[in-house]
Scaffold this motif. Structure first.
Motif, PDB file in Angstrom:
ATOM      1  N   THR A  28      52.419  90.154  50.868  1.00  0.00           N
ATOM      2  CA  THR A  28      53.703  89.700  51.377  1.00  0.00           C
ATOM      3  C   THR A  28      54.060  88.383  50.710  1.00  0.00           C
ATOM      4  O   THR A  28      53.182  87.664  50.249  1.00  0.00           O
ATOM      5  N   PRO A  29      55.351  88.024  50.635  1.00  0.00           N
ATOM      6  CA  PRO A  29      55.728  86.758  50.015  1.00  0.00           C
ATOM      7  C   PRO A  29      55.004  85.588  50.674  1.00  0.00           C
ATOM      8  O   PRO A  29      54.900  85.523  51.897  1.00  0.00           O
ATOM      9  N   VAL A  30      54.506  84.693  49.866  1.00  0.00           N
ATOM     10  CA  VAL A  30      53.834  83.515  50.409  1.00  0.00           C
ATOM     11  C   VAL A  30      54.825  82.751  51.278  1.00  0.00           C
ATOM     12  O   VAL A  30      55.954  82.475  50.876  1.00  0.00           O
ATOM     13  N   GLY A  31      54.406  82.436  52.488  1.00  0.00           N
ATOM     14  CA  GLY A  31      55.273  81.691  53.391  1.00  0.00           C
ATOM     15  C   GLY A  31      56.050  82.537  54.370  1.00  0.00           C
ATOM     16  O   GLY A  31      56.705  81.998  55.262  1.00  0.00           O
ATOM     17  N   GLY A  32      55.998  83.867  54.226  1.00  0.00           N
ATOM     18  CA  GLY A  32      56.695  84.718  55.186  1.00  0.00           C
ATOM     19  C   GLY A  32      57.549  85.776  54.527  1.00  0.00           C
ATOM     20  O   GLY A  32      58.087  85.590  53.429  1.00  0.00           O
ATOM     21  N   LYS A  33      57.675  86.911  55.207  1.00  0.00           N
ATOM     22  CA  LYS A  33      58.378  88.075  54.670  1.00  0.00           C
ATOM     23  C   LYS A  33      59.819  87.774  54.301  1.00  0.00           C
ATOM     24  O   LYS A  33      60.329  88.253  53.282  1.00  0.00           O
ATOM     25  N   THR A  64      56.084  69.436  59.004  1.00  0.00           N
ATOM     26  CA  THR A  64      55.528  70.652  59.603  1.00  0.00           C
ATOM     27  C   THR A  64      55.321  71.771  58.600  1.00  0.00           C
ATOM     28  O   THR A  64      54.597  72.734  58.877  1.00  0.00           O
ATOM     29  N   GLY A  65      55.986  71.673  57.439  1.00  0.00           N
ATOM     30  CA  GLY A  65      55.941  72.742  56.456  1.00  0.00           C
ATOM     31  C   GLY A  65      56.929  73.857  56.743  1.00  0.00           C
ATOM     32  O   GLY A  65      57.004  74.831  55.982  1.00  0.00           O
ATOM     33  N   GLN A  66      57.717  73.752  57.814  1.00  0.00           N
ATOM     34  CA  GLN A  66      58.662  74.806  58.166  1.00  0.00           C
ATOM     35  C   GLN A  66      59.795  74.886  57.137  1.00  0.00           C
ATOM     36  O   GLN A  66      60.415  73.876  56.807  1.00  0.00           O
ATOM     37  N   VAL A  67      60.036  76.086  56.634  1.00  0.00           N
ATOM     38  CA  VAL A  67      61.171  76.319  55.742  1.00  0.00           C
ATOM     39  C   VAL A  67      62.392  76.566  56.612  1.00  0.00           C
ATOM     40  O   VAL A  67      62.425  77.510  57.411  1.00  0.00           O
ATOM     41  N   GLY A 284      69.435  69.685  56.506  1.00  0.00           N
ATOM     42  CA  GLY A 284      68.049  69.789  56.930  1.00  0.00           C
ATOM     43  C   GLY A 284      67.720  68.835  58.064  1.00  0.00           C
ATOM     44  O   GLY A 284      67.077  69.218  59.052  1.00  0.00           O
ATOM     45  N   PHE A 285      68.169  67.600  57.945  1.00  0.00           N
ATOM     46  CA  PHE A 285      67.929  66.628  59.016  1.00  0.00           C
ATOM     47  C   PHE A 285      68.657  67.029  60.306  1.00  0.00           C
ATOM     48  O   PHE A 285      68.141  66.804  61.410  1.00  0.00           O
ATOM     49  N   SER A 286      69.820  67.652  60.170  1.00  0.00           N
ATOM     50  CA  SER A 286      70.617  67.993  61.359  1.00  0.00           C
ATOM     51  C   SER A 286      70.017  69.155  62.157  1.00  0.00           C
ATOM     52  O   SER A 286      70.247  69.252  63.359  1.00  0.00           O
ATOM     53  N   VAL A 287      69.234  70.034  61.490  1.00  0.00           N
ATOM     54  CA  VAL A 287      68.731  71.217  62.198  1.00  0.00           C
ATOM     55  C   VAL A 287      67.223  71.175  62.468  1.00  0.00           C
ATOM     56  O   VAL A 287      66.731  71.973  63.264  1.00  0.00           O
ATOM     57  N   ARG A 288      66.488  70.274  61.813  1.00  0.00           N
ATOM     58  CA  ARG A 288      65.033  70.260  61.971  1.00  0.00           C
ATOM     59  C   ARG A 288      64.671  70.096  63.445  1.00  0.00           C
ATOM     60  O   ARG A 288      65.287  69.313  64.174  1.00  0.00           O
ATOM     61  N   GLY A 289      63.707  70.863  63.900  1.00  0.00           N
ATOM     62  CA  GLY A 289      63.276  70.799  65.295  1.00  0.00           C
ATOM     63  C   GLY A 289      64.173  71.531  66.262  1.00  0.00           C
ATOM     64  O   GLY A 289      63.865  71.600  67.454  1.00  0.00           O
ATOM     65  N   LYS A 290      65.271  72.113  65.760  1.00  0.00           N
ATOM     66  CA  LYS A 290      66.232  72.777  66.647  1.00  0.00           C
ATOM     67  C   LYS A 290      66.339  74.276  66.381  1.00  0.00           C
ATOM     68  O   LYS A 290      66.988  74.984  67.154  1.00  0.00           O
ATOM     69  N   VAL A 291      65.755  74.741  65.299  1.00  0.00           N
ATOM     70  CA  VAL A 291      65.919  76.146  64.923  1.00  0.00           C
ATOM     71  C   VAL A 291      64.558  76.794  64.678  1.00  0.00           C
ATOM     72  O   VAL A 291      63.552  76.122  64.482  1.00  0.00           O
ATOM     73  N   THR A 292      64.565  78.118  64.728  1.00  0.00           N
ATOM     74  CA  THR A 292      63.369  78.871  64.361  1.00  0.00           C
ATOM     75  C   THR A 292      63.292  78.916  62.842  1.00  0.00           C
ATOM     76  O   THR A 292      64.255  79.333  62.193  1.00  0.00           O
ATOM     77  N   VAL A 294      62.581  79.948  58.942  1.00  0.00           N
ATOM     78  CA  VAL A 294      62.646  81.234  58.265  1.00  0.00           C
ATOM     79  C   VAL A 294      61.388  81.491  57.446  1.00  0.00           C
ATOM     80  O   VAL A 294      61.227  82.560  56.850  1.00  0.00           O
ATOM     81  N   GLY A 295      60.503  80.526  57.403  1.00  0.00           N
ATOM     82  CA  GLY A 295      59.266  80.669  56.644  1.00  0.00           C
ATOM     83  C   GLY A 295      58.431  79.415  56.763  1.00  0.00           C
ATOM     84  O   GLY A 295      58.725  78.527  57.578  1.00  0.00           O
TER      85      GLY A 295
END
Length: 379
Positions: A28-33, A64-67, A284-292, A294-295
């Motif tokens: 699978t793609p590294v970091g998530g499908k 966090t490493g969250q994409v 990125g700053f506006s949504v970090r910590g507020k969304v699920t 994607v990878g």
């Protein structure tokens, strides 16, 4: 006629290619499908990221490493001088920064962007890293490679570091990023490498320095950082930009606000990208910590072990990598991109995969021909 590429992160069980066997990579793609999409992948419930002319990009939370969003995250393209991030990260760990170096004439004669090295001056390795990451010196890249034992050894070290980081889209052929058949990276890998670099104090110091005195035959002269956002964007930490006529513009950058760091990487942009990158960072700053997310920007391979994605073929994607993201399909170039595919008439992608008596045709890079003197710039 070109055959459409399967994702480079797909597992290739057995490939017959002039007697060589391919390196097995995750299924699978590294970091998530979701990051296997060629189109925009963005979280639901918030405004989509600002438009960008970049063919490929990644926006990630470096802490966090969250994409947070991506477009063709694993598309393979020519990296130009953004590859110097891998050069720096690899060699900072190997070379004593106080070591003194007198560069060869070969290093001083490198084409493209240069800091102006001369065999008449002895430089500290620390100076050469500043030249590499601030002034994008191709001469400094070669001098560092030669100090590390030569170009072949340095390429081996850089590619080993890329594998350690799970940057499987990255193939280094030059220490400077000057175009070479078969050389590639991706927006995902550039973000991955930058995140690892930010954890290294010396790497962070080099990319954050705006101006510095640099040794000359008679005294010093001043060099400045090519990253324009260090002067324009609040909280900009730095990292690296690049350009060649074939790669077009590429960039990876990081900024910190309120104790949080966002990384943005772009590849294959047609021109002036600074304002677009600033907008992507703002988003990125506006949504970090507020969304699920994607990878996920994955962690390096543990010492002496395989990556989790290789230990569990077909393993689960990163949290939020499916189901929570909206995917906008888009017809993108093959993974190595039009830029890499057209580098040379002698470059071909060949391979065969044999499974249970059935023959499936895949594609692998194989570079043929001879090295020749390059006449394009890399910044």
């Amino acid at each position: 006629m070109w055959t459409k590429l399967v994702p480079v992160t797909a597992l290739i069980a057995s490939v017959a290619l002039t007697g060589a066997t391919a390196h097995a990579e995750p299924t699978t793609p590294v970091g998530g499908k979701a990051l296997g999409s060629r189109g925009l992948v963005a979280p639901e419930g918030v405004k989509k990221p600002p438009k960008s002319k970049a063919t490929s990009y990644v926006i990630a939370d470096a802490d966090t490493g969250q994409v947070l969003a991506a477009k063709d995250a694993h598309g393979r393209y020519l990296p130009a001088s953004t590859l110097k991030t891998l050069t720096a990260l690899t060699l900072i760990q190997k070379l004593d920064k106080e070591r003194k170096v007198r560069p060869s004439q070969n290093a001083c004669n490198q084409e493209g962007s240069a800091v102006g090295l001369t065999p008449k001056v002895t430089y500290k390795v620390d100076d050469l890293f500043k030249a590499l990451m601030m002034s994008s010196g191709n001469d400094a890249a070669m001098a560092l490679a030669e100090t590390n034992g030569g170009v072949p050894k340095t390429m081996s070290d850089m590619n080993a570091e890329a594998k350690r980081l799970q940057a499987y889209d990255t193939v280094a052929k030059t220490p400077s990023g000057l175009d070479e058949p078969g050389q590639s990276s991706s927006a995902y890998d550039l973000a991955l490498i930058a995140r690892a670099g930010l954890a290294n104090p010396d790497f962070k110091r080099y990319i954050s320095t705006k101006t510095a005195k640099f040794p000359a035959p008679k005294g010093h002269y001043e060099i400045s950082n090519h990253n324009k956002l260090l002067w324009r964007y609040e909280g900009m930490v730095g990292v690296k930009n690049g350009w060649t006529s074939k790669a077009q513009a590429s960039f990876v950058g990081a900024a910190t606000r309120g104790g949080h760091t966002i990384v943005v990487s772009i590849m294959r942009h047609e021109g002036f990208f600074w304002d677009e990158v600033a907008s992507l960072l703002d988003w990125g700053f506006s949504v970090r910590g507020k969304v699920t997310p994607v990878g996920q920007l994955v962690d390096p391979v543990p010492a002496g072990g395989l990556a989790a994605s290789q230990q569990r073929p077909g393993g689960s994607p990163a949290p939020g990598a499916s189901g929570a993201a909206s995917v906008t399909p888009a017809a993108q170039p093959p993974l190595l991109g039009a830029a890499a595919a057209k580098q040379t008439d002698d470059t071909r992608m060949v391979g065969s995969l044999v499974i249970g008596g059935g023959l499936l045709f895949g594609l692998l890079w194989l570079g043929f021909g001879i090295r020749r003197r390059r006449r394009r710039s890399s910044t």
